[in-house]
Design a protein around this motif. Structure first.
Motif, PDB file in Angstrom:
ATOM      1  N   LEU A  23       0.915  -0.842  -0.005  1.00  8.75           N
ATOM      2  CA  LEU A  23      -0.216   0.248  -0.080  1.00  8.75           C
ATOM      3  C   LEU A  23       0.623   1.015  -0.054  1.00  8.75           C
ATOM      4  O   LEU A  23       0.294   2.163   0.416  1.00  8.75           O
ATOM      5  N   ALA A  24       1.632   1.150  -0.731  1.00  7.62           N
ATOM      6  CA  ALA A  24       2.928   2.582  -0.871  1.00  7.62           C
ATOM      7  C   ALA A  24       3.024   2.441  -2.516  1.00  7.62           C
ATOM      8  O   ALA A  24       3.370   3.530  -3.118  1.00  7.62           O
ATOM      9  N   GLU A  25       2.587   1.401  -2.732  1.00  5.03           N
ATOM     10  CA  GLU A  25       2.267   1.783  -4.401  1.00  5.03           C
ATOM     11  C   GLU A  25       1.782   2.683  -5.034  1.00  5.03           C
ATOM     12  O   GLU A  25       1.111   3.327  -4.749  1.00  5.03           O
ATOM     13  N   THR A  26       2.778   3.375  -5.620  1.00  3.39           N
ATOM     14  CA  THR A  26       1.953   5.015  -6.550  1.00  3.39           C
ATOM     15  C   THR A  26       1.184   4.568  -7.825  1.00  3.39           C
ATOM     16  O   THR A  26       0.520   5.781  -8.499  1.00  3.39           O
ATOM     17  N   CYS A  27       1.537   3.270  -8.744  1.00  4.86           N
ATOM     18  CA  CYS A  27       0.559   3.480  -9.804  1.00  4.86           C
ATOM     19  C   CYS A  27      -0.394   2.818  -9.612  1.00  4.86           C
ATOM     20  O   CYS A  27      -0.687   2.049  -8.818  1.00  4.86           O
ATOM     21  N   VAL A  28      -1.486   3.162 -10.548  1.00  2.16           N
ATOM     22  CA  VAL A  28      -2.119   2.014 -10.589  1.00  2.16           C
ATOM     23  C   VAL A  28      -2.412   1.306 -11.146  1.00  2.16           C
ATOM     24  O   VAL A  28      -1.624   0.811 -12.478  1.00  2.16           O
ATOM     25  N   ALA A  29      -2.621  -0.069 -11.019  1.00  3.29           N
ATOM     26  CA  ALA A  29      -1.967  -1.580 -11.313  1.00  3.29           C
ATOM     27  C   ALA A  29      -2.023  -1.629 -12.228  1.00  3.29           C
ATOM     28  O   ALA A  29      -2.621  -1.568 -13.480  1.00  3.29           O
ATOM     29  N   SER A  30      -0.560  -2.214 -12.497  1.00  2.12           N
ATOM     30  CA  SER A  30       0.464  -2.382 -13.541  1.00  2.12           C
ATOM     31  C   SER A  30      -0.579  -3.717 -14.428  1.00  2.12           C
ATOM     32  O   SER A  30      -1.125  -3.916 -14.117  1.00  2.12           O
ATOM     33  N   LEU A  31      -0.363  -2.851 -15.908  1.00  3.86           N
ATOM     34  CA  LEU A  31      -1.042  -4.107 -16.826  1.00  3.86           C
ATOM     35  C   LEU A  31       0.281  -4.896 -16.718  1.00  3.86           C
ATOM     36  O   LEU A  31       1.219  -5.057 -16.894  1.00  3.86           O
ATOM     37  N   THR A  32       0.041  -5.979 -17.670  1.00  5.16           N
ATOM     38  CA  THR A  32       0.627  -7.161 -18.153  1.00  5.16           C
ATOM     39  C   THR A  32       0.688  -6.753 -19.810  1.00  5.16           C
ATOM     40  O   THR A  32       0.112  -5.891 -20.158  1.00  5.16           O
ATOM     41  N   VAL A  33       1.921  -7.693 -20.279  1.00  2.54           N
ATOM     42  CA  VAL A  33       2.635  -7.224 -21.855  1.00  2.54           C
ATOM     43  C   VAL A  33       0.454  -7.933 -22.374  1.00  2.54           C
ATOM     44  O   VAL A  33      -0.227  -7.005 -23.348  1.00  2.54           O
ATOM     45  N   GLU A  34      -0.161  -8.784 -21.875  1.00  6.05           N
ATOM     46  CA  GLU A  34      -1.099  -9.288 -22.540  1.00  6.05           C
ATOM     47  C   GLU A  34      -2.553  -8.818 -22.182  1.00  6.05           C
ATOM     48  O   GLU A  34      -2.716  -8.870 -23.254  1.00  6.05           O
ATOM     49  N   GLN A  35      -2.144  -7.476 -21.333  1.00 11.24           N
ATOM     50  CA  GLN A  35      -3.751  -7.594 -21.310  1.00 11.24           C
ATOM     51  C   GLN A  35      -3.447  -6.024 -21.895  1.00 11.24           C
ATOM     52  O   GLN A  35      -4.482  -5.462 -22.645  1.00 11.24           O
ATOM     53  N   LEU A  36      -2.778  -5.657 -21.961  1.00  7.25           N
ATOM     54  CA  LEU A  36      -2.230  -4.487 -23.049  1.00  7.25           C
ATOM     55  C   LEU A  36      -2.436  -4.833 -24.581  1.00  7.25           C
ATOM     56  O   LEU A  36      -2.772  -4.313 -25.114  1.00  7.25           O
ATOM     57  N   LEU A  37      -2.152  -5.773 -25.490  1.00  3.28           N
ATOM     58  CA  LEU A  37      -2.661  -5.979 -26.436  1.00  3.28           C
ATOM     59  C   LEU A  37      -3.878  -6.345 -26.707  1.00  3.28           C
ATOM     60  O   LEU A  37      -4.080  -6.265 -27.623  1.00  3.28           O
ATOM     61  N   GLU A  38      -4.273  -6.879 -25.870  1.00  2.00           N
ATOM     62  CA  GLU A  38      -5.713  -7.195 -25.662  1.00  2.00           C
ATOM     63  C   GLU A  38      -6.646  -5.769 -25.569  1.00  2.00           C
ATOM     64  O   GLU A  38      -7.890  -5.748 -26.682  1.00  2.00           O
ATOM     65  N   MET A  39      -5.525  -5.224 -25.124  1.00  2.00           N
ATOM     66  CA  MET A  39      -7.040  -4.060 -24.894  1.00  2.00           C
ATOM     67  C   MET A  39      -6.722  -2.459 -26.344  1.00  2.00           C
ATOM     68  O   MET A  39      -7.059  -2.315 -26.578  1.00  2.00           O
ATOM     69  N   SER A  40      -5.234  -3.132 -26.682  1.00  2.00           N
ATOM     70  CA  SER A  40      -4.990  -2.267 -28.094  1.00  2.00           C
ATOM     71  C   SER A  40      -5.649  -2.802 -29.875  1.00  2.00           C
ATOM     72  O   SER A  40      -5.341  -2.778 -30.556  1.00  2.00           O
ATOM     73  N   GLY A  41      -6.060  -4.038 -28.682  1.00  2.00           N
ATOM     74  CA  GLY A  41      -6.631  -5.904 -30.562  1.00  2.00           C
ATOM     75  C   GLY A  41      -5.370  -6.436 -30.916  1.00  2.00           C
ATOM     76  O   GLY A  41      -5.195  -6.288 -32.160  1.00  2.00           O
ATOM     77  N   LYS A  42      -3.911  -6.748 -30.680  1.00  2.00           N
ATOM     78  CA  LYS A  42      -2.268  -6.266 -31.153  1.00  2.00           C
ATOM     79  C   LYS A  42      -2.693  -7.782 -30.327  1.00  2.00           C
ATOM     80  O   LYS A  42      -1.331  -8.330 -31.674  1.00  2.00           O
ATOM     81  N   ASN A  43      -3.902  -8.312 -30.207  1.00  3.90           N
ATOM     82  CA  ASN A  43      -2.795  -9.933 -29.705  1.00  3.90           C
ATOM     83  C   ASN A  43      -2.112 -10.859 -31.273  1.00  3.90           C
ATOM     84  O   ASN A  43      -1.443 -11.307 -30.782  1.00  3.90           O
ATOM     85  N   ASN A  45      -1.632 -10.338 -34.120  1.00  2.00           N
ATOM     86  CA  ASN A  45      -0.454  -9.503 -34.849  1.00  2.00           C
ATOM     87  C   ASN A  45       0.705  -8.698 -34.342  1.00  2.00           C
ATOM     88  O   ASN A  45       1.142  -8.064 -35.207  1.00  2.00           O
ATOM     89  N   VAL A  46       0.894  -8.903 -33.095  1.00  2.00           N
ATOM     90  CA  VAL A  46       2.129  -7.758 -32.859  1.00  2.00           C
ATOM     91  C   VAL A  46       3.212  -8.547 -33.438  1.00  2.00           C
ATOM     92  O   VAL A  46       4.347  -7.507 -33.427  1.00  2.00           O
ATOM     93  N   LEU A  47       3.331 -10.076 -33.422  1.00  2.00           N
ATOM     94  CA  LEU A  47       4.566  -9.790 -33.584  1.00  2.00           C
ATOM     95  C   LEU A  47       4.857  -9.742 -35.208  1.00  2.00           C
ATOM     96  O   LEU A  47       6.570  -9.363 -35.549  1.00  2.00           O
ATOM     97  N   ASP A  48       3.951  -9.413 -36.105  1.00  2.00           N
ATOM     98  CA  ASP A  48       3.966  -8.723 -37.380  1.00  2.00           C
ATOM     99  C   ASP A  48       4.519  -7.696 -37.004  1.00  2.00           C
ATOM    100  O   ASP A  48       5.520  -6.814 -38.239  1.00  2.00           O
ATOM    101  N   ASP A  49       5.145  -6.847 -36.375  1.00  2.00           N
ATOM    102  CA  ASP A  49       5.618  -5.427 -36.607  1.00  2.00           C
ATOM    103  C   ASP A  49       7.039  -5.535 -35.469  1.00  2.00           C
ATOM    104  O   ASP A  49       7.836  -4.484 -35.661  1.00  2.00           O
ATOM    105  N   LEU A  50       6.908  -6.561 -34.180  1.00  2.00           N
ATOM    106  CA  LEU A  50       8.234  -6.457 -33.705  1.00  2.00           C
ATOM    107  C   LEU A  50       9.785  -7.118 -34.292  1.00  2.00           C
ATOM    108  O   LEU A  50      10.526  -7.067 -34.620  1.00  2.00           O
ATOM    109  N   MET A  51       8.878  -8.564 -34.961  1.00  2.00           N
ATOM    110  CA  MET A  51      10.366  -9.202 -35.701  1.00  2.00           C
ATOM    111  C   MET A  51      10.811  -8.580 -37.010  1.00  2.00           C
ATOM    112  O   MET A  51      12.215  -8.855 -36.564  1.00  2.00           O
ATOM    113  N   PRO A  52      10.346  -7.743 -37.771  1.00  2.00           N
ATOM    114  CA  PRO A  52      11.504  -7.278 -38.187  1.00  2.00           C
ATOM    115  C   PRO A  52      11.736  -5.758 -37.866  1.00  2.00           C
ATOM    116  O   PRO A  52      13.059  -5.175 -38.947  1.00  2.00           O
TER     117      PRO A  52
END
Length: 388
Positions: A23-43, A45-52
């Motif tokens: 209860l000393a943490e100051t960030c809104v509960a941190s997102l996982t990479v999975e949650q971020l990709l789900e929210m962005s709709g990138k689940n 095809n994200v590797l299509d952006d990252l691999m090259p």
């Protein structure tokens, strides 16, 4: 250059990996990479952006995509007004490094993030403290500010929404504050890392860079957007500041990481869903905290209007560090002692972790408070102590 130890960061480094309920943490509960990709709709095809992606330095000033996405958080900023940095902490440091010289006069509110008074002091500036007080709802006293301002004042540092109090200056209050600063043509550095967490509306308070020709807004991905692991922040300001800051930035940044840039842009392009989650957490959890405070006779506070933290006044005659260490040892709950914020007699609680952690942690604190009462720990002898 000598600088004072950074109280809150030393405390966090010492204890945050040894607690059960943070209860000393100051960030809104941190997102996982999975949650971020789900929210962005990138689940899919994200590797299509990252691999090259070739892992060079990338765009030195930050990608156009990222800076354009940052601009959507402001009313009057454009790409060329944005300087991308290593976190908001890097942005703050760059502004102070750029503007403050030996002999300058700086005004900083307190409590606030220690950067804003310790860094200019270390550069040889005269730093006057504008103390935030509970009787004013932890808002700056405008008469006190007017008495501190000088014709030669170089910089005024504020934090809106405020850490640790959760106080919020609205547009009307900011305009009055700006008029006082304008009388000396002082820059205003506003640390807006909690902007977007107001308890009503869309969550966004006005940005100083949108309101004042010498206003400098600093923010980042850590707090409101739950992505502290990206270590990405920015400065929004006019061309004069942007150009001056960029000269200093060349010596200590070069660029942010390409993956950080990519994921930050992705998050800001998906900000509606992330903000919806953040508001659900901060608004729901503040109600949990408020209900708890009302049930605890030894605890009081000024209810936050924004942010992720609150200052709690406790009614026991013991130092805040002693209180927090005993609490951690007895219960596994971590608070931040007011002493590291120059607010002895107070405790900082971060309420934006998961609701389950908050509820269970506060229940543990209740048991600890009963234990102190049963031990006959005397009530505090003063209503409030502010370390100057």
């Amino acid at each position: 250059m000598k600088i004072k130890p950074f109280g809150v960061e030393i405390w966090m480094n010492e204890f945050e990996n040894h607690c059960e309920f943070n209860l000393a943490e100051t960030c809104v509960a941190s997102l996982t990479v999975e949650q971020l990709l789900e929210m962005s709709g990138k689940n899919a095809n994200v590797l299509d952006d990252l691999m090259p992606m070739k892992l060079t330095y990338g765009a030195i000033e930050g990608s156009d995509r990222l800076r354009d996405a940052i601009c959507t958080l402001y009313q009057h900023q454009r790409r060329d007004n944005i300087v991308v940095t290593h976190g908001a902490i890097g942005a703050n440091a760059l502004v102070h490094e750029t503007l403050v010289e030996p002999g300058d006069h700086v005004i900083s509110v307190r409590p606030t993030y220690q950067q804003h008074y310790s860094i200019p002091e270390s550069y040889g500036a005269t730093v006057d403290i504008l103390q935030l007080r509970p009787e004013n709802g932890f808002l700056p006293d405008l008469n006190e500010f007017a008495a501190l301002i000088r014709p030669e004042t170089k910089l005024v540092a504020i934090n809106n929404p405020n850490n640790p109090t959760g106080a919020l200056m609205d547009a009307g209050y900011l305009e009055k504050f700006i008029e006082i600063a304008r009388s000396s043509q002082a820059y205003i550095l506003c640390d807006e890392v909690y902007r977007g967490t107001a308890q009503d509306g869309d969550g966004f308070s006005p940005a100083i860079a949108d309101l004042y020709e010498r206003g400098i807004s600093v923010a980042g991905m850590s707090k409101t957007f739950s992505l502290a692991g990206l270590r990405l922040g920015w400065i929004a300001a006019g061309p004069e500041i942007r150009e001056a800051v960029s000269i200093h930035r060349d010596y200590n940044t070069i660029s942010v990481g390409m993956l950080d840039d990519y994921f930050a842009a992705l998050a800001l392009e998906s900000k509606a869903r992330i903000l919806e989650r953040s508001h659900q957490i901060t608004r729901g959890n503040l109600q949990i905290l408020d209900d708890w405070v009302k049930r605890e006779p030894a605890i009081s506070y000024i209810k936050p209007k924004a942010g992720t933290t609150a200052l709690l006044k406790y009614d026991f005659d013991m130092p805040s560090r002693e209180f927090c260490i005993a609490l951690l040892k007895e219960t596994g709950v971590m608070f931040t002692p007011g002493s590291v914020l120059h607010m002895e007699g107070w405790l900082r609680v971060g309420y934006a972790n998961s609701p389950e952690i908050l509820r269970n942690g506060l229940a543990k604190v209740s048991g600890f408070l009963r234990q102190l009462n049963d031990q006959g720990i005397p009530a505090a002898r003063v209503e409030m102590q502010v370390t100057t």
